[in-house]
Design an enzyme around this catalytic site. Structure first.
Site, PDB file in Angstrom:
ATOM      1  N   ARG A  18      16.595  93.818   6.048  1.00 55.35           N
ATOM      2  CA  ARG A  18      16.041  95.028   7.124  1.00 55.35           C
ATOM      3  C   ARG A  18      16.576  96.613   6.614  1.00 55.35           C
ATOM      4  O   ARG A  18      15.629  97.511   7.184  1.00 55.35           O
ATOM      5  CB  ARG A  18      15.800  94.831   8.274  1.00 55.35           C
ATOM      6  CG  ARG A  18      14.970  92.999   8.628  1.00 55.35           C
ATOM      7  CD  ARG A  18      15.450  93.019  10.394  1.00 55.35           C
ATOM      8  NE  ARG A  18      16.160  92.141   9.767  1.00 55.35           N
ATOM      9  CZ  ARG A  18      16.914  91.238  10.979  1.00 55.35           C
ATOM     10  NH1 ARG A  18      16.104  91.416  12.199  1.00 55.35           N
ATOM     11  NH2 ARG A  18      17.690  90.456  11.123  1.00 55.35           N
ATOM     12  N   GLY A  85      24.658  80.828   4.707  1.00 54.56           N
ATOM     13  CA  GLY A  85      24.919  80.387   6.937  1.00 54.56           C
ATOM     14  C   GLY A  85      26.335  81.051   7.121  1.00 54.56           C
ATOM     15  O   GLY A  85      27.054  81.263   6.106  1.00 54.56           O
ATOM     16  N   THR A  86      26.767  81.424   8.315  1.00 55.60           N
ATOM     17  CA  THR A  86      27.918  81.945   8.330  1.00 55.60           C
ATOM     18  C   THR A  86      28.925  80.681   8.229  1.00 55.60           C
ATOM     19  O   THR A  86      30.301  81.512   8.416  1.00 55.60           O
ATOM     20  CB  THR A  86      27.822  82.490  10.279  1.00 55.60           C
ATOM     21  OG1 THR A  86      27.288  81.487  10.928  1.00 55.60           O
ATOM     22  CG2 THR A  86      27.183  83.628  10.590  1.00 55.60           C
ATOM     23  N   ALA A 389      32.297 146.177   2.494  1.00 48.51           N
ATOM     24  CA  ALA A 389      30.812 145.415   2.254  1.00 48.51           C
ATOM     25  C   ALA A 389      30.759 145.769   1.387  1.00 48.51           C
ATOM     26  O   ALA A 389      30.944 147.046   0.641  1.00 48.51           O
ATOM     27  CB  ALA A 389      30.432 146.051   3.583  1.00 48.51           C
TER      28      ALA A 389
END
Ligand code: UD1
Ligand code: MG
Length: 478
Positions: A18, A85-86, A389
């Site tokens: 996702r 799967g876990t 400058a």
């Protein structure tokens, strides 16, 4: 009771579909730090002995990032080639723990939940040690409906099992207590119970959460309630932004408590690696501090500054819209507004760099000044030198970079160019508008401009001639 040092497993093999990204989900950054490293920092903060990252998708990229930050091999890697799967993820890590004794506490974290605090890991470890079932987990009550596993208890509150959202009956989905996805389990129980897992469920996966039912047979796992904000994970880029905001709030609050003033904490963006930030530092609105930036006591960083890997010393002031990268700013030095300090810029104490000055790979020594509109590249500028400058170091000939050396006390008049390699000696003067192509000796004046000629009355005559022409052509000409 002294706390045993846990082994920490970080599950990070998932694809993160996702996120819609070419990059592994766990390498996406929260406050400038890849999210898996938040889990690792928390594990180390809790005194983890070993950290094992369980990787699958983009293993090489994740491993390279871990090696670069922690040193090659400092974080153990377990490969879970296919994500089943876990439970299967933790099974994949068991070979890496082969030599560890059964009574070690194993803490299991998710690589995509970066806000878990080190103290919470310590709490889980303690609860596991105290639990006769040898298991503890974090529960949470989300502030909105989340498809999390539900904690099923008996009448006296003993934890019986976790039912995953896709498998849950309507009544089970009403249970408020959900599984946050963080666990501490004795290694011996993991070794036994993981072998019994079956994929006979809605997702066809080996659920790590089925270990809870096993622990029920030993008296029940302990659950510890954690605030949802601390345990919420990242699935897509909306979650990424929400967790990033929460992480930054946490960082800002810690600095404010330590004595840093933030005019607008909500628009102050401080990355995870930034620090230390000294006392009485003042940060204006829309300040961004990145990388390994550090700020000394009393430093003042005004509106819109972006500092990346910058060391700012005590009482220095970055005026609005100073953009600096890989630079050092000395004590009491001032930069901006609108100054650009590029890599390897070193400003010593009391240096002043004003508006529209760009500096790259240059060292300005104590009290030197470049107040307006200059480019200084590959330059060494001595103490108290004054850069007028519009001064430009012409450091690049299209092939190589060359060094400009301006010694202490030298004065470079406005609108000068210094064609490197070149040296302006100590206390020398360069007249305005000079193109310096040869070394200027100590104490000398260098001038290269064409001598001025004044033609008396020329402008008056020119104006009259133009007006005459305009009359003669009837006013249509220009
Ligand atoms: C899991 C829990 C659920 C809990 C929720 C909290 C299970 C079965 N369910 O569900 O009870 O409420 O977290 O967020 O554990 N991973 C791997 N290999 C795999 C699968 C996952 O490394 O084969 C990693 C993922 O990259 C992720 C973590 O494990 O970092 C969690 O996996 P995820 O698929 O997000 O589990 P959930 O379905 O959210
Ligand atoms: Mg998840």
């Amino acid at each position: 009771m002294s706390r045993p040092s846990p082994i920490v497993l970080i599950m990070a093999a998932g694809l993160g579909t996702r996120m819609k990204s070419e990059k592994a989900k766990v390498l996406h950054e929260i406050a400038g730090r890849p999210m898996i490293m938040w889990a690792i920092e928390a594990a180390r903060g809790a005194g983890a002995g070993r950290v094992v990252a369980i990787l699958g998708h983009q293993l090489d990229a994740v491993k390279a990032a871990l090696d670069a930050r922690y040193g090659v091999g400092a974080i153990d890697i377990a490969l879970q080639a296919e994500q089943k799967g876990t439970g299967h993820a933790v099974l994949s890590a068991l070979p890496a723990l082969e030599r560890e004794p059964d009574d070690r506490v194993v803490v299991i974290l998710s690589g995509d939940a970066p806000l878990l605090r080190a103290e919470r890991i310590a709490e889980l470890t303690d609860a596991c040690v105290a639990s006769p079932a040898g298991m503890a987990l974090l529960s949470t009550v989300p502030d909105r409906q989340m498809p999390y596993g539900r904690l099923v208890r008996d009448q006296v509150g003993k934890l019986l099992r976790i039912v995953e959202w896709p498998d849950a009956l309507p009544a089970e989905r009403e249970i408020k207590d959900t599984n946050a996805g963080f666990y501490a389990v004795r290694l011996g129980h993991l070794r036994q119970d993981l072998q019994t897992l079956r994929a006979d469920n809605a997702k066809g996966e080996l659920y790590l959460t089925d270990l809870v039912a096993k622990a029920a047979g030993r008296g029940g796992a302990t659950s510890i309630d954690a605030p949802f904000e601390e345990v919420s994970g990242i699935n897509d880029r909306v979650d990424l932004a929400a967790v990033d905001a929460a992480a930054r709030r946490r960082i800002n609050e810690a600095f404010m408590r330590a004595g840093v003033t933030m005019v607008s904490p909500a628009t102050t963006f401080i990355d995870a690696e930034v620090g230390p930030i000294g006392k009485d530092v003042w940060l204006g609105p829309n300040v961004t501090l990145r990388g390994k930036t550090s700020l000394g006591d009393g430093a003042r960083i005004d509106v819109g500054c972006v500092l990346t890997n910058v060391t700012v010393a005590v009482d220095a002031a970055c005026k609005p819209y100073t953009v600096a990268t890989d630079a050092q700013i000395g004590a009491r030095a001032e930069t901006g507004p609108f100054a650009h300090l590029r890599p390897k810029t070193q400003l010593d104490e009391d240096v002043k760099v004003g508006n529209f000055v760009e500096i790259k790979k240059s060292h300005l020594m104590a009290g030197a000044k470049a107040s307006h509109l200059s480019y200084l590249g590959d330059a060494s500028i001595g103490a108290k030198a004054n850069i007028g400058a519009g001064t430009i170091t012409c450091n690049y000939d299209g092939f190589a970079k060359h060094v400009t050396t301006i010694e202490a006390g030298a004065f470079i008049g406005s609108d000068s160019q210094l064609v490197a390699p070149v040296t302006v000696g100590r206390d020398a003067y360069v007249g305005s508008g000079t193109t310096v192509t040869k070394d200027v000796p100590r104490g000398a004046l260098a001038l290269s401009r064409v001598k001025q000629v004044n033609v008396e009355g020329w402008a008056d005559r020119y104006r009259e001639a133009q007006q005459r022409r305009k009359r003669d052509t009837g006013g249509s000409g220009h």
